[in-house]
Enzyme design. Structure first.
Site, PDB file in Angstrom:
ATOM      1  N   ASP A 142      -5.048  89.330 -80.877  1.00  0.00           N
ATOM      2  CA  ASP A 142      -4.327  88.517 -80.089  1.00  0.00           C
ATOM      3  C   ASP A 142      -3.044  88.652 -80.059  1.00  0.00           C
ATOM      4  O   ASP A 142      -2.785  89.856 -80.817  1.00  0.00           O
ATOM      5  CB  ASP A 142      -4.515  86.659 -81.499  1.00  0.00           C
ATOM      6  CG  ASP A 142      -3.067  86.176 -81.108  1.00  0.00           C
ATOM      7  OD1 ASP A 142      -2.505  85.635 -79.876  1.00  0.00           O
ATOM      8  OD2 ASP A 142      -2.168  86.179 -82.206  1.00  0.00           O
ATOM      9  N   ASP A 170       0.810  87.420 -80.004  1.00  0.00           N
ATOM     10  CA  ASP A 170       2.072  86.819 -80.135  1.00  0.00           C
ATOM     11  C   ASP A 170       1.948  87.142 -82.098  1.00  0.00           C
ATOM     12  O   ASP A 170       0.633  86.369 -82.733  1.00  0.00           O
ATOM     13  CB  ASP A 170       2.288  85.774 -80.218  1.00  0.00           C
ATOM     14  CG  ASP A 170       2.465  85.758 -78.581  1.00  0.00           C
ATOM     15  OD1 ASP A 170       3.000  85.808 -78.327  1.00  0.00           O
ATOM     16  OD2 ASP A 170       2.344  84.457 -78.115  1.00  0.00           O
TER      17      ASP A 170
HETATM   18  C1  BG6 Z   1       0.465  81.035 -77.924  1.00  0.00           C
HETATM   19  C2  BG6 Z   1       1.405  81.627 -79.163  1.00  0.00           C
HETATM   20  O1  BG6 Z   1       0.182  83.373 -78.446  1.00  0.00           O
HETATM   21  O2  BG6 Z   1       0.934  81.271 -77.105  1.00  0.00           O
HETATM   22  C3  BG6 Z   1       1.788  80.090 -78.844  1.00  0.00           C
HETATM   23  O3  BG6 Z   1       1.050  81.627 -80.864  1.00  0.00           O
HETATM   24  C4  BG6 Z   1       2.637  80.022 -77.426  1.00  0.00           C
HETATM   25  O4  BG6 Z   1       2.935  79.290 -80.097  1.00  0.00           O
HETATM   26  C5  BG6 Z   1       1.348  79.767 -76.870  1.00  0.00           C
HETATM   27  O5  BG6 Z   1       3.011  78.331 -78.225  1.00  0.00           O
HETATM   28  C6  BG6 Z   1       1.670  80.084 -75.548  1.00  0.00           C
HETATM   29  O6  BG6 Z   1       2.214  80.816 -74.589  1.00  0.00           O
HETATM   30  P1  BG6 Z   1       3.225  80.499 -73.455  1.00  0.00           P
HETATM   31  O7  BG6 Z   1       3.964  82.376 -73.286  1.00  0.00           O
HETATM   32  O8  BG6 Z   1       1.948  80.516 -72.062  1.00  0.00           O
HETATM   33  O9  BG6 Z   1       4.125  79.490 -73.260  1.00  0.00           O
HETATM   34 MG    MG Z   2      -0.645  84.542 -82.875  1.00  0.00          MG
END
Ligand code: BG6
Ligand code: MG
Length: 214
Positions: free
Chosen positions: A8, A10
């Site tokens: 993953d 984030d």
């Molecule tokens: C995930 C995060 O990786 O991506 C979430 O853990 C986030 O918190 C999701 O909402 C979507 O991200 P994005 O950048 O498409 O808004």
């Molecule tokens: Mg994550």
């Protein structure tokens, strides 16, 4: 026998999970409530729109699809503002070495992030060429806890799910990995990620030698 590792992004490779939190918190404040770290755990791993649905549920607010889109875009603009200032030094300690060590040992490595900003983030961190496959939020119909993203990564790598090991900081991500039939290393606390095969505090603590023991 683990033949592929799927990361993953984030909260596992870099602390963009904190930037997501700050942006959602700012939106929550505009909606008149305070988003706590505990509530924020529910937003991790799920898509932008699903995160917004949780925010609206917490705020007790009902909105039209158009209004939801405007709020999701607003949050994303703030998130992108944080992200654009990121530098490669923000990669968690030891993570780049871990990825390099895995690949040197013949283990395939993929990125599987629900974020639609994932490609921008890995480019800013200069790690876009460090993966054998990249799957992001633009390529899936169902985000974590659905196993789709991890199954797609497994297909792209050509390694069956039973030989894939996922690294995840989100409860939804751990559930997705298990639903895909994969082992999973949880990054964070045992209380939150108890369904993972193993839980460690930080991604950089993991070593190639541990693959045979998991
Ligand atoms: C995930 C995060 O990786 O991506 C979430 O853990 C986030 O918190 C999701 O909402 C979507 O991200 P994005 O950048 O498409 O808004
Ligand atoms: Mg994550």
């Amino acid at each position: 026998m683990v033949k592929a590792c799927i990361f993953d992004l984030d909260g596992v490779i870099v602390d963009t999970a904190h930037y997501h939190f700050l942006a959602w918190k700012r939106l929550a404040n505009e909606l008149g409530f305070n988003l706590t770290e505990t509530d924020n755990e529910r937003l991790k791993g799920v898509s932008r729109l699903q995160s917004l649905e949780i925010i609206l549920e917490l705020a007790g607010i009902t909105l039209s699809d158009h209004e939801k889109e405007l709020l999701a875009n607003k949050k994303n603009t703030w998130f992108v503002d944080y992200v654009e200032r990121m530098v490669p030094e923000e990669i968690f300690p030891g993570v780049r070495k871990l990825i390099q060590d895995l690949r040197s040992a013949g283990i395939k490595v993929a990125l599987a992030s629900s974020s639609k900003n994932a490609k921008t983030v890995i480019q800013l961190l200069h790690i876009q060429n460090d993966f054998d496959a990249v799957v992001d939020g633009t390529m899936i119909a169902h985000s974590k806890p659905d196993p789709e993203i991890f199954l797609l990564a497994s297909t792209k790598l050509g390694i069956p799910p039973s030989e894939c090991l996922v690294f995840e900081d989100a409860e939804a991500g751990v559930e997705a990995a298990r639903a895909a039939g994969m082992k999973c290393v949880g990054i964070g606390s045992h209380d939150q990620l108890g369904k993972a095969t193993k839980v460690i505090a930080k991604t950089g603590e993991f070593t190639v030698a541990e693959l045979s023991r998991i």
